[in-house]
Design a protein around this motif. Structure first.
Motif, PDB file in Angstrom:
ATOM      1  N   GLU A   1       0.870  -1.302  -0.010  1.00 15.49           N
ATOM      2  CA  GLU A   1      -0.005  -0.028   0.191  1.00 15.49           C
ATOM      3  C   GLU A   1       0.799   1.298  -0.238  1.00 15.49           C
ATOM      4  N   LYS A   2       1.947   1.244   0.756  1.00 11.13           N
ATOM      5  CA  LYS A   2       2.712   2.392   0.580  1.00 11.13           C
ATOM      6  C   LYS A   2       3.491   2.620  -0.616  1.00 11.13           C
ATOM      7  N   LEU A   3       4.007   1.559  -1.232  1.00  7.40           N
ATOM      8  CA  LEU A   3       4.384   1.555  -2.705  1.00  7.40           C
ATOM      9  C   LEU A   3       3.341   2.042  -3.600  1.00  7.40           C
ATOM     10  N   GLU A   4       2.135   1.831  -3.374  1.00 10.04           N
ATOM     11  CA  GLU A   4       1.249   2.347  -4.196  1.00 10.04           C
ATOM     12  C   GLU A   4       0.864   3.869  -4.048  1.00 10.04           C
ATOM     13  N   ASP A   5       0.926   4.246  -2.944  1.00  5.95           N
ATOM     14  CA  ASP A   5       0.917   5.493  -2.668  1.00  5.95           C
ATOM     15  C   ASP A   5       1.969   6.451  -3.032  1.00  5.95           C
ATOM     16  N   ARG A   6       3.069   5.811  -3.003  1.00  6.31           N
ATOM     17  CA  ARG A   6       4.335   6.388  -3.572  1.00  6.31           C
ATOM     18  C   ARG A   6       4.317   6.530  -5.115  1.00  6.31           C
TER      19      ARG A   6
ATOM     20  N   ARG B   1       1.305   6.513  -6.759  1.00  6.87           N
ATOM     21  CA  ARG B   1       0.198   7.635  -7.078  1.00  6.87           C
ATOM     22  C   ARG B   1       0.747   8.873  -7.000  1.00  6.87           C
ATOM     23  N   SER B   2       1.591   9.296  -5.966  1.00  3.65           N
ATOM     24  CA  SER B   2       2.152  10.646  -5.808  1.00  3.65           C
ATOM     25  C   SER B   2       3.173  10.893  -6.921  1.00  3.65           C
ATOM     26  N   GLU B   3       3.889  10.044  -7.451  1.00 10.80           N
ATOM     27  CA  GLU B   3       4.840  10.173  -8.487  1.00 10.80           C
ATOM     28  C   GLU B   3       3.908  10.389 -10.069  1.00 10.80           C
ATOM     29  N   MET B   4       2.857   9.906  -9.916  1.00  9.41           N
ATOM     30  CA  MET B   4       1.956   9.983 -11.127  1.00  9.41           C
ATOM     31  C   MET B   4       1.469  11.522 -11.178  1.00  9.41           C
ATOM     32  N   VAL B   5       1.045  11.927  -9.880  1.00 10.34           N
ATOM     33  CA  VAL B   5       0.483  13.313  -9.512  1.00 10.34           C
ATOM     34  C   VAL B   5       1.572  14.188  -9.886  1.00 10.34           C
ATOM     35  N   ALA B   6       2.787  13.870  -9.681  1.00 13.61           N
ATOM     36  CA  ALA B   6       3.891  14.941  -9.749  1.00 13.61           C
ATOM     37  C   ALA B   6       4.175  14.944 -11.325  1.00 13.61           C
ATOM     38  N   LEU B   7       4.308  13.770 -12.132  1.00  9.11           N
ATOM     39  CA  LEU B   7       4.677  13.602 -13.450  1.00  9.11           C
ATOM     40  C   LEU B   7       3.337  14.599 -14.221  1.00  9.11           C
ATOM     41  N   ASP B   8       2.169  14.317 -13.889  1.00  7.39           N
ATOM     42  CA  ASP B   8       1.035  15.014 -14.533  1.00  7.39           C
ATOM     43  C   ASP B   8       1.217  16.610 -14.434  1.00  7.39           C
ATOM     44  N   LEU B   9       1.629  17.026 -13.132  1.00  8.11           N
ATOM     45  CA  LEU B   9       1.676  18.407 -12.732  1.00  8.11           C
ATOM     46  C   LEU B   9       2.897  18.900 -13.556  1.00  8.11           C
ATOM     47  N   SER B  10       3.908  18.202 -13.679  1.00  7.97           N
ATOM     48  CA  SER B  10       5.036  18.758 -14.515  1.00  7.97           C
ATOM     49  C   SER B  10       4.800  18.749 -15.955  1.00  7.97           C
TER      50      SER B  10
END
Length: 144
Positions: free
Chosen positions: A105-110, A112-121
């Motif tokens: 679950e922690k890996l999934e959260d990380r 998801r965070s990376e995907m959000v950061a990539l989308d924002l970038s």
């Protein structure tokens, strides 16, 4: 990077294992409570047996009832001890299943965070490109 979490299938399996362990734990705890309640009610019934013997036959009946009750109490004590062990084992299994799921679950959260950061970038890069293009067009228009 992949849009979906690459270990989603394994995470789902771990969550199913955790749910199964939780249901086993609930059943074991219910059995433990039931065994304890049965033992307590048997003890209460044994304490409520009259102790006044008026003749030899009532004394023999009381002795037989007490012997039967002791045997039943010994069985209930064994059942209660087994229910305690099963509940402890179920708690251990649940804790292990939960620990396995938490890491994923922690890996999934990380992820998801990376995907959000990539989308924002990506979005910021597009906004910068639009702003730069407008600035260049405005500058070229002023030079003419």
């Amino acid at each position: 990077m992949a849009r979906t979490f690459p270990l989603a299938g394994l995470l789902r399996l771990r969550q199913i294992e955790k749910d199964h362990a939780a249901s086993d734990l609930a059943a074991a705890n219910a059995l433990r409570r039931d065994a304890g309640d049965r033992q307590a009610s048997a003890l209460a019934a044994l304490h409520n047996v009259p102790v006044d013997a008026v003749d030899a036959s009532s004394l023999l009946a009381m002795a037989a009832a007490r012997a039967s009750s002791r045997s039943m109490l010994a069985d209930l004590t064994a059942l209660t001890a087994r229910a305690e062990r099963e509940a402890d084992d179920a708690q251990t299994a649940f804790s292990a299943a939960k620990a396995k799921a938490v890491g994923l679950e922690k890996l999934e959260d990380r992820h998801r965070s990376e995907m959000v950061a990539l989308d924002l970038s990506t979005e910021q890069a597009a906004i910068d490109e639009v702003a730069t293009g407008a600035w260049v067009r405005e500058r070229e228009g002023n030079e003419r």
